[in-house]
Design an enzyme around this catalytic site. Structure first.
Site, PDB file in Angstrom:
ATOM      1  N   VAL A 718       0.089   3.341  -2.239  1.00 34.24           N
ATOM      2  CA  VAL A 718       0.602   3.709  -3.560  1.00 34.24           C
ATOM      3  C   VAL A 718       1.885   4.532  -3.398  1.00 34.24           C
ATOM      4  CG1 VAL A 718       0.074   4.803  -5.755  1.00 34.24           C
ATOM      5  CG2 VAL A 718      -1.760   3.802  -4.409  1.00 34.24           C
ATOM      6  N   LYS A 732       1.403   0.364  -6.906  1.00 29.69           N
ATOM      7  CA  LYS A 732       0.393   0.079  -5.894  1.00 29.69           C
ATOM      8  C   LYS A 732       0.745  -1.246  -5.242  1.00 29.69           C
ATOM      9  CE  LYS A 732      -4.593  -0.312  -5.767  1.00 29.69           C
ATOM     10  NZ  LYS A 732      -5.710  -0.061  -6.669  1.00 29.69           N
ATOM     11  N   ASP A 835     -16.381   0.700  -8.869  1.00 24.24           N
ATOM     12  CA  ASP A 835     -15.936   1.630  -7.824  1.00 24.24           C
ATOM     13  C   ASP A 835     -15.622   2.986  -8.453  1.00 24.24           C
ATOM     14  OD1 ASP A 835     -15.399   2.508  -5.295  1.00 24.24           O
ATOM     15  OD2 ASP A 835     -13.424   1.594  -5.153  1.00 24.24           O
TER      16      ASP A 835
END
Ligand code: NAG
Ligand code: NAG
Length: 995
Positions: A718, A732, A835
C-alpha cells in the site's frame, strides 16, 4: 486462574483431621517464640486490619486464642487456618518454624509468589490447603518427609511446569485427596500417580496436560472422585482401566480432546452417579453395558461424534435425572422408555438425527424441567403430558417436522419460561393463556402454520416476556390492546401474518422494546405517535402494510433508532425533517408510499441509499437529483443484463428493477468511464472511477515509490499518494500473479467496494489496471489502522502514553460494528467480510473507524440470514478465525461476528490476538475466557493496564458483548445489528470508574 467450584470433600476432610491426637514435639516452642513467628508471618500479609486484628504482641493473651489458631494441650500450634480472610501478600518460609502444625490452610486468599517448599520439613502435616490463591512456580518438592500427608489441595493457583512425580506412593503413602486442578501444569500425567492407592479424590482438571491418560490410574481402587478434563488436551481414548475403579462416584473427563469409543468397561461402575464425557471427539455407538450403571443420575455425552441409537438397556437407568446427548450423530427413534424413567428432569438431545415421534407420555413422570429436542427429524404431535408435574421450564423443539396443535395443557403450564418451537409444521390456534403465562421470558413460534387470534389477556397485570416471535404464521385479527402489558418486552416480531386493524396506541407502553417488526401484515390506520415513547427502540419495521397518514415527527425522539422501514404502505405528507437529525439512523426505507415534498437534505439523509425513496411519485430527492421520479424506459436493459433471477411476483420485480436502475444511474454513469492511456508507460492502463476524480492515471502511478510505502499485507503493498489538488489517496498494488482480471477475489473486492457508500466503510475511489498490475485507489486514512495504533504506534511515537482512551475505543467499536452491520444486513446482496481484524479497521483524521479490505469478501448468495457456504480454502487471519472455519471450512456472517469479537477483545485488553500469552497456541479468546472464567464481572483481570478511568459498567458490557461474539457455536453469537445495539447501550452516563 478461575475455575469456580467448591470442593465439598475437602471441607469434610478438614473436620476429620481437626480432632487431635497429637504427639507433643520434642523440642518445645515457647509461647513467645510462636508469637514472634506468627507476627513475622503477618508482616508479609497485606489487608490484615480486620481479619487478623487479634494477632498482636501482648503478654496477656495466649496465642491459642488468636484468630485462626488452634493448639494442643501443650499450647503448641497444631492448626493455622486463615482461609477466606481476604489476605494478600506472600507466605514466608518462616512458617516452617511452626513445626508442630498438623493442619495448614491458607485457601481463598490472594497470596502470590512462591509457596515456601520448606513446608516439607513439617513432618506432622496431614492437611495442606493452599487452594484459590495466586501462588506460582512449580511443585517439584521432595515430598518424602511428609509421611503423614493426607490432603494436598493446590486447586486454582498459577502453578506451572510438569506435574510433580514427587507425589508418589513412597513419599506420601497416606495421601487421600489430591487436587492440582485449575493451574498451568503441563506435560503428561505421571504414571506414578497410579500408585497412590489410598487416594479417594483426584483432580487434575483445568491444566495444560497432554499425552495419554495412564492406564495405571485404574489401580486407584479407592477412588471416588476423578476429574481430568477441561483445557487439558489428551491423546488417545478413555482408558478401559477406568472401569476397574469400582468405588467411583463422580467421573468427569469432559472437554479434553479424547477420541475413540466409550469403553464398555465403564458399565462396571455400579456406584457412579455422574459421568461427564462431553465435548470430546468420541465416536462409535453407546455400549449397552452403560445400562448397568445402576446409580447413574447425570449422564452427559454431548458434543462428540457418537452414532447409533439409544440402547434399550438404558431403560434400567432408573436413577437418571439428566441425559445430555446433544450435538452428536445419533439416529433412530427416541425410545418410549425415556418417558418412564421415573426421575428424569433434563433431556437434551438436540442437533442429532433422531426421527419418529416424541415419546407420547414424555413428562408423564411429573418431573420434567427442561426438554430440548431441537434440530432433529422428529415428526408427529406434541405429547399432552409434557407439563404434568407443573415443573416444565424450558421447551425447545425448533427445526423439526412436528405437526398438529399445541396441547391445551401448555396454556396452563405456569412454570414455563423459555419456549422455542419455530420451524415446524404446527397448526391450530395458540392455546388460551399461553402467551401470558407468568414466568415466560421467551416465546418463539415463527415459521409454523398457526391460525386464529393473538388473544387479549383478561386478567394479567404484568408479564416477564422479553422476546416474542410469531413471524410467518397465519395469525389474524387485530393486535390486542393488552400488548401494553408486556412491559419487559425487548423483541416483538409479528411480521408475516394476516393481522388487521390499527396498531394499538398501547404500543407506547413497551418502554423496553428494542426491536419491533410488524411488517407484511394488513395493518391499517395511522402510525400511532405513541411509538415514540419506545425510547429503547433500535429497529422498527412497519413495511408492507396498509398504513396511511404521516410519519409522526415525534419518532425522532427515539434517540437510538438505527433501522426504520415504512416502505410499501400508503403513508403520505412530507418526511418530517426531524428525522434528518437522528444521528443513530443508519438505514431507512421510505419507498413505495405517497410521500410528497422534498426529502430533507441534511444529517443522515445524506447517507441513505437512493432506493430508500423509490416509488413515491411526487417525492423529490434533490441531493440525488431524483425529482418527479422521471424514470426512463430502460427497464428492458435491466432484464437483459440478467443480474437477478427473481422468484418474486411481478410487482416486486418492478421494485428491484427500479432499485437497480437508480443504482446504475448513480454509480455506473459516474463510474464505468474508461480513461486514456498514459503516454508514460508503454503498457496500457485502464482506469475505472467509482466517483468523479480530480486526478488521472499518471498521478496515481506517480505515487508508487518505495518512500511512499505505508503498509504491506497479504494482498499487496500500500502506497500513499498526494494528488496535484492536495487530495491524499492510498493505493493498494496487488502483487504480480495476484489479481489478474479474472481473479475472483479481486473482482469481488472491486464490485463490492465500488458500490458501497457508508460512513464507516472505506471508500474505493477507483480501480486501475494493466496486464500485470492492479491498483486499488482508496480514500486515505491518516491515522492508519486500529491494529497499528493499539499495538505499536503509541509506544514508538508517544513514548508509551495511551493515546486511545477508553471513550475513543468504545466509539471505534461502535462505528466499526455499524460498518459491518451495514454489510451484513443492509446492503444488497449481503456481504460477508471474511477478514475482519484490527488491521482492517482504518482510522480517519478524527479517529472515526472505517472498515476496509474486502479482499476475501464474496457475496452471500441468496441474501438470506443464516445462509452459509463452503469455502474452497481457509481464509481469514490467524487469531481471528472462528472455530467452525477451521474444521468445516464453512463461513457465514457469524464468522465475521467472531472475528469482530476478537477485535473487541483487543480494544479491551490491548493485547494482540496471538503471541502475547507466552504459552504455545494460546490465543486472546482462550486467554481472556480463562482469566475471567468468561464472566463480565472479572473484566478487570484482562483490562489494558494503560487505560485510566474506565467506567466499570461500560467495560463490563463491552466485554460481555465480546464474549457473546466469540461463542464456539455460531448460532449463539449475536448478529452485527444486535452487536451495534448492545454496544450502544454500553455507553452509560452514570458509571463509577476503575483504577
Ligand atoms: C510469581 O509471581 C510473582 C508475584 O506475583 C512474580 O513477581 C513472579 O515473576 C512470578 N514468577 C513466575 C515464575 O511466574
Ligand atoms: C517419589 O518422590 C520422591 C520425592 O517426593 C522422589 O525422590 C522419588 O524419586 C519419587 N519416586 C518416583 C518413582 O518418582
Amino acid at each position: 486462574m478461575a475455575f469456580c467450584e467448591t470442593n465439598l470433600l475437602s471441607f469434610a476432610l478438614v473436620f476429620m483431621f481437626l480432632t487431635p491426637t497429637f504427639v507433643a514435639s520434642s523440642h518445645n516452642l515457647s509461647q513467645r517464640r510462636q508469637a514472634s513467628i506468627l507476627l513475622s508471618l503477618k508482616q508479609n500479609f497485606q489487608d490484615v486490619e480486620r481479619s487478623l486484628s487479634s494477632w498482636k504482641d501482648s503478654n496477656s493473651m495466649s496465642i491459642c486464642t488468636w484468630t485462626g489458631i488452634e493448639c494442643d494441650e501443650n499450647q503448641l500450634v497444631t492448626s493455622l487456618d486463615i482461609s477466606n480472610f481476604n489476605l494478600s501478600g506472600f507466605v514466608s518460609p518462616e512458617i516452617t518454624k511452626l513445626h508442630t502444625l498438623v493442619n495448614l490452610s491458607v485457601s481463598g486468599n490472594s497470596f502470590s509468589g512462591i509457596f515456601p517448599s520448606e513446608i516439607i520439613k513439617i513432618s506432622s502435616l496431614r492437611y495442606l490447603n493452599i487452594s484459590s490463591n495466586m501462588f506460582n512456580g512449580t511443585l517439584n518438592w521432595d515430598f518424602s518427609q511428609l509421611k503423614e500427608l493426607q490432603v494436598l489441595d493446590a486447586y486454582d493457583n498459577a502453578f506451572s511446569g510438569p506435574l510433580p512425580s514427587g507425589i508418589n506412593k513412597t513419599a506420601v503413602p497416606k495421601l487421600k485427596h489430591l487436587d492440582l486442578g485449575g493451574n498451568y501444569f503441563s506435560g503428561i500425567i505421571p504414571p506414578v500417580f497410579g500408585g497412590l492407592n489410598q487416594l479417594e479424590f483426584l483432580s487434575l482438571a483445568g491444566n495444560d496436560l497432554r499425552g495419554f491418560i495412564p492406564a495405571e490410574l485404574g489401580n486407584l481402587t479407592n477412588l471416588k472422585w476423578l476429574r481430568l478434563g477441561y483445557f487439558n488436551q489428551f491423546d488417545g481414548a478413555v482408558p478401559p482401566e477406568i472401569g476397574k475403579l469400582s468405588n467411583l462416584v463422580h467421573l468427569d473427563i469432559g472437554s479434553c480432546g479424547l477420541k475413540g469409543p466409550i469403553p464398555r468397561d465403564l458399565g462396571n461402575l455400579k456406584k457412579l452417579d455422574t459421568l461427564f464425557l462431553q465435548a470430546n471427539q468420541l465416536n462409535g455407538s453407546l455400549p449397552p453395558e452403560l445400562g448397568n450403571m445402576s446409580s447413574l443420575a447425570s449422564l452427559d455425552l454431548s458434543i462428540n461424534n457418537l452414532t447409533g441409537a439409544v440402547p434399550s438397556e438404558f431403560s434400567q437407568l432408573k436413577e437418571l435425572t439428566l441425559l445430555n446427548l446433544f450435538i452428536n450423530n445419533f439416529h433412530g427413534v427416541i425410545p418410549e422408555f425415556i418417558a418412564y424413567l421415573p426421575k428424569l428432569q433434563v433431556l437434551k438431545l438436540w442437533r442429532n438425527r433422531f426421527s419418529g415421534s416424541i415419546p407420547s407420555e414424555l413428562g408423564g413422570n411429573g418431573k420434567l424441567i427442561e426438554l430440548d429436542l431441537s434440530t432433529n427429524k422428529l415428526t408427529g404431535e406434541l405429547p399432552g403430558s409434557l407439563c404434568f408435574g407443573n415443573r416444565l421450564q424450558i421447551l425447545i423443539l425448533f427445526d423439526n417436522f412436528l405437526l398438529g396443535n399445541l396441547p391445551d395443557g401448555l396454556g396452563k403450564c405456569k412454570s414455563l419460561s423459555r419456549i422455542r418451537l419455530g420451524q415446524n409444521y404446527l397448526s391450530g390456534s395458540i392455546p388460551e393463556g399461553f402467551l401470558y403465562l407468568p414466568e415466560l421470558s421467551l416465546v418463539e413460534l415463527q415459521n409454523n402454520y398457526f391460525t386464529g387470534k393473538f388473544q387479549e389477556s383478561r386478567n394479567v397485570s404484568s408479564s416477564k416476556l422479553e422476546v416474542l416471535i410469531l413471524s410467518n404464521n397465519h395469525l389474524s385479527g387485530s393486535i390486542p390492546n393488552s400488548i401494553g402489558k408486556y412491559s419487559g418486552m425487548k423483541i416483538l416480531f409479528l411480521d408475516g401474518n394476516h393481522f388487521t386493524g390499527a396498531i394499538p396506541s398501547e404500543i407506547g407502553e413497551l418502554e423496553n422494546i428494542i426491536k419491533l417488526d410488524m411488517s407484511r401484515n394488513n395493518l391499517s390506520g395511522t402510525i400511532p405517535q405513541e411509538v415514540s415513547d419506545c425510547s429503547s427502540l433500535t429497529f422498527l419495521d412497519l413495511s408492507k402494510n396498509q398504513l396511511e397518514g404521516p410519519i409522526p415527527p415525534e419518532i425522532s425522539q427515539i434517540h437510538i433508532l438505527n433501522y426504520l422501514n415504512v416502505s410499501c404502505n400508503h403513508l403520505n405528507q412530507s418526511l418530517p425533517k426531524e428525522i434528518g437529525s437522528m444521528k443513530s439512523l443508519t438505514s431507512a426505507d421510505f419507498s413505495f408510499n405517497n410521500f410528497t415534498g422534498s426529502v430533507p437534505a441534511n444529517g443522515q439523509f445524506l447517507f441513505f441509499n437512493s432506493t430508500s425513496f423509490l416509488g413515491n411519485p411526487t417525492l423529490c430527492v434533490p441531493y440525488l437529483s431524483i425529482c418527479n421520479n422521471s424514470v426512463p424506459a430502460t427497464i428492458d436493459e435491466l432484464h437483459s443484463s440478467g443480474e437477478r433471477k427473481s422468484r418474486v411476483p411481478a410487482k416486486y420485480k418492478l421494485v428491484f428493477a427500479l432499485a437497480l436502475l437508480i443504482c446504475s444511474l448513480i454509480f455506473a454513469i459516474l463510474a464505468m468511464i474508461k480513461t486514456r492511456k498514459t503516454g508514460k508507460h508503454p503498457k496500457s492502463w485502464k482506469l475505472t472511477a467509482f466517483q468523479k476524480l480530480e486526478f488521472g492515471t499518471e498521478d496515481i502511478l506517480e505515487s508508487l515509490k518505495d518512500e511512499n510505502i505505508i503498509g504491506r499485507g497479504g494482498a499487496g503493498v500500500v502506497y500513499k499518494g498526494i494528488m496535484p489538488n492536495g487530495e491524499q489517496i492510498a493505493v493498494k498494488k496487488l502483487g504480480i500473479g495476484k489479481g489478474s482480471h479474472d481473479d475472483s477475489g479481486l473482482s469481488a473486492e472491486i464490485q463490492t467496494l465500488g458500490k458501497i457508500r457508508h460512513r464507516y466503510i472505506v471508500r474505493l475511489l477507483a480501480f486501475c489496471s494493466n496486464k500485470e498490475t492492479n491498483l486499488l485507489v482508496y480514500e486515505y486514512m491518516p491515522n492508519g489502522s486500529l491494529g497499528e495504533v493499539i499495538h505499536h504506534r503509541e509506544c514508538e511515537k508517544n513514548n508509551g502514553t495511551v493515546h486511545l482512551k477508553w471513550d475513543v475505543r468504545l466509539k471505534i467499536a461502535i462505528e466499526a460494528a455499524k460498518g459491518l452491520s451495514y454489510l451484513h444486513h443492509d446492503c444488497s446482496p449481503l456481504i460477508i467480510h471474511r477478514d475482519v481484524k484490527s488491521n482492517n479497521i482504518l482510522l480517519s483524521s478524527d479517529f472515526e473507524a472505517h472498515v476496509a479490505d474486502f479482499g476475501l469478501a464474496k457475496f452471500l448468495q441468496g441474501g438470506v440470514n443464516g445462509a452459509s457456504e463452503c469455502m474452497s480454502a481457509i481464509a481469514g487471519s490467524y487469531g481471528y478465525i472462528a472455530p467452525e472455519y477451521a474444521y468445516t471450512l464453512k463461513v457465514d456472517e457469524k464468522s465475521d461476528v467472531y472475528s469482530f469479537g476478537v477485535v473487541l477483545m483487543e480494544l479491551i485488553t490491548g493485547k494482540k490476538p496471538v503471541g502475547d500469552f507466552g504459552e504455545d497456541g494460546m490465543d486472546i479468546v482462550q486467554w481472556a475466557k480463562r482469566e475471567t472464567n468468561a464472566r463480565k464481572e472479572c473484566v478487570v483481570k484482562v483490562l489494558d493496564n494503560r487505560l485510566k478511568n474506565v467506567p466499570f459498567n461500560e467495560a463490563m458490557q463491552v466485554f460481555f458483548v465480546a464474549i457473546l461474539c466469540v461463542q464456539d457455536q455460531s448460532v449463539e453469537r449475536p448478529t452485527m445489528r444486535e452487536v451495534v445495539q448492545m454496544l450502544a447501550q454500553a455507553k452509560q452516563p452514570n458509571t463509577f470508574q476503575l483504577h
